[in-house]
Design a protein around this motif. Structure first.
Motif, short mmCIF file in Angstrom:
data_model
loop_
_atom_site.label_atom_id
_atom_site.label_comp_id
_atom_site.label_asym_id
_atom_site.label_seq_id
_atom_site.Cartn_x
_atom_site.Cartn_y
_atom_site.Cartn_z
N TRP A 140 -40.50 -4.28 6.75
CA TRP A 140 -40.12 -5.65 7.09
C TRP A 140 -38.62 -5.83 6.88
CZ3 TRP A 140 -43.35 -9.21 9.30
CH2 TRP A 140 -44.69 -8.82 9.39
N GLY A 142 -41.45 -7.75 11.35
CA GLY A 142 -42.18 -6.49 11.23
C GLY A 142 -43.33 -6.44 12.21
N LEU A 155 -47.59 -7.46 3.02
CA LEU A 155 -46.74 -8.60 2.68
C LEU A 155 -47.31 -9.40 1.52
CD1 LEU A 155 -45.64 -10.18 6.10
CD2 LEU A 155 -44.16 -9.10 4.39
N LEU A 209 -38.53 -12.58 7.67
CA LEU A 209 -38.65 -11.14 7.82
C LEU A 209 -39.32 -10.83 9.15
CD1 LEU A 209 -40.03 -10.20 4.26
CD2 LEU A 209 -37.64 -10.45 4.98
#
Length: 264
Positions: free
Chosen positions: A8, A198, A206, A196
Motif C-alpha cells: 500500500w 493498493g 490493512l 493509501l
C-alpha cells in the motif's frame, strides 16, 4: 501475500475530495456515502460467555480491581488510567480493532439480543451505535459476560469476510485497485489526509497495519463502484454499491447485516 507497508502506497490526500463533497460534515471520523445504488450496514460482532449473562458489569469488575489495588497504573506505580476514569463508567466497549475473544466465547447476534429484550436491533432514525440495545447496557456498562461491539472499527473476522465478498463482486476481482482513507481520529494528522493505494487482494492485511489502530475509515474501488465506511464513533460499518453485492452481504451467514432505509 505482500507486506502491508510494501503493498500500500501513500498517495495525495486529494483522492478523498469526492467523498468530502458527498459528506462534508464527517471528514474527521470518516465519510458516509449515499447509496450507490444500494446500501447495508454490517454490524460489528459481539460475543457472550458460554455460561450466559451475569448481572455484574464491566464497570463493576473494574471498580473491584481498583479497590483491590489491581487497576492499571502509570510509571512508578502512580495511578494513571484510574484517575481518568474517576466518576465515569467503564462500558466494556473497545475502541479500534477487535476479534473473537477465544475459547469459551460464542458469537452473540444483535438480533438475538434485541429479541430477548423486545426492542429493535437499531432504533428508527439511528445508526448502529451506543443508542442501540439500550436494555443490554442501561447504566452504560455491559454485562461482564458480553464482549460488546467495538467502536470505530469492524471486527477482524467480518473485515476479512467482507474483503472476500468485495473481490467476488468487483470486475477485476482481487486485482481491483482501491484506496483507503484513515481519518484524523485514527492518524492524529489534522493537516493532511492519509490515503493509501493498493489492490483488493492486499486489503485484508490493512486491518493490522502497524501504523494504524483501526481498519480504514473508508475503502473504495478506484472506479467508485463500491465504498466501505467505518465511522470512528459507530458500532457498524456501512457498505454502498451494486444491489448484487449488498444482497450477498445480507445473505452471508458469517455476517450480520441490515438495511437502514432512514440512512442516506
Amino acid at each position: 501475500m505482500a507486506d502491508v507497508e510494501g503493498a500500500w502506497t501513500r498517495v495525495s490526500g486529494e483522492a478523498v475530495n469526492w467523498l468530502n463533497e458527498l459528506d462534508p460534515e464527517h471528514c474527521y471520523s470518516g465519510f458516509e456515502p449515499p447509496r450507490r445504488p444500494d446500501a447495508a450496514w454490517l454490524l460489528h460482532a459481539m460475543y457472550v460467555w458460554q455460561d450466559g449473562l451475569v448481572t455484574t458489569t464491566h464497570d463493576d469488575v473494574y471498580r473491584t480491581f481498583r479497590a483491590a489495588g489491581l487497576a492499571e497504573t502509570g510509571p512508578g506505580g502512580e495511578p494513571e488510567v484510574g484517575e481518568l476514569l474517576e466518576g465515569s463508567v467503564v462500558t466494556g466497549t473497545e475502541l479500534g480493532r477487535s476479534g473473537h475473544p477465544g475459547e469459551g466465547w460464542r458469537r452473540l447476534r444483535w438480533a438475538e439480543l434485541a429479541r430477548g429484550f423486545g426492542e429493535p436491533v437499531v432504533p428508527e432514525g439511528e445508526a448502529p451505535g451506543n443508542r442501540c440495545l439500550r436494555q443490554a447496557h442501561p447504566t452504560g456498562s455491559w454485562s461482564a459476560a458480553i464482549e460488546p461491539p467495538a467502536e470505530g472499527c469492524l471486527d477482524r473476522e467480518s473485515w476479512h469476510r467482507l474483503m472476500a465478498l468485495l473481490a467476488r463482486h468487483s470486475p477485476d476481482g482481487a486485482d481491483t485497485v482501491c484506496l483507503a482513507y484513515y481519518c484524523p481520529l485514527v492518524t492524529a494528522d489534522w493537516d493532511d489526509n492519509t490515503v493509501l493505494s493498493g489492490r483488493l487482494m492486499d486489503a485484508p492485511e490493512l486491518y493490522d497495519h502497524p501504523e494504524m489502530s483501526s481498519c480504514p475509515s473508508n475503502l473504495w474501488a478506484a472506479d467508485r463502484s463500491w465504498v466501505v465506511y467505518c465511522d470512528w464513533d459507530l458500532w457498524g460499518t456501512k457498505v454502498v454499491g451494486p444491489v448484487a453485492l449488498i444482497e450477498a452481504m445480507l445473505a452471508d451467514p458469517g455476517l450480520e447485516c441490515l438495511r437502514l432505509p432512514w440512512t442516506s
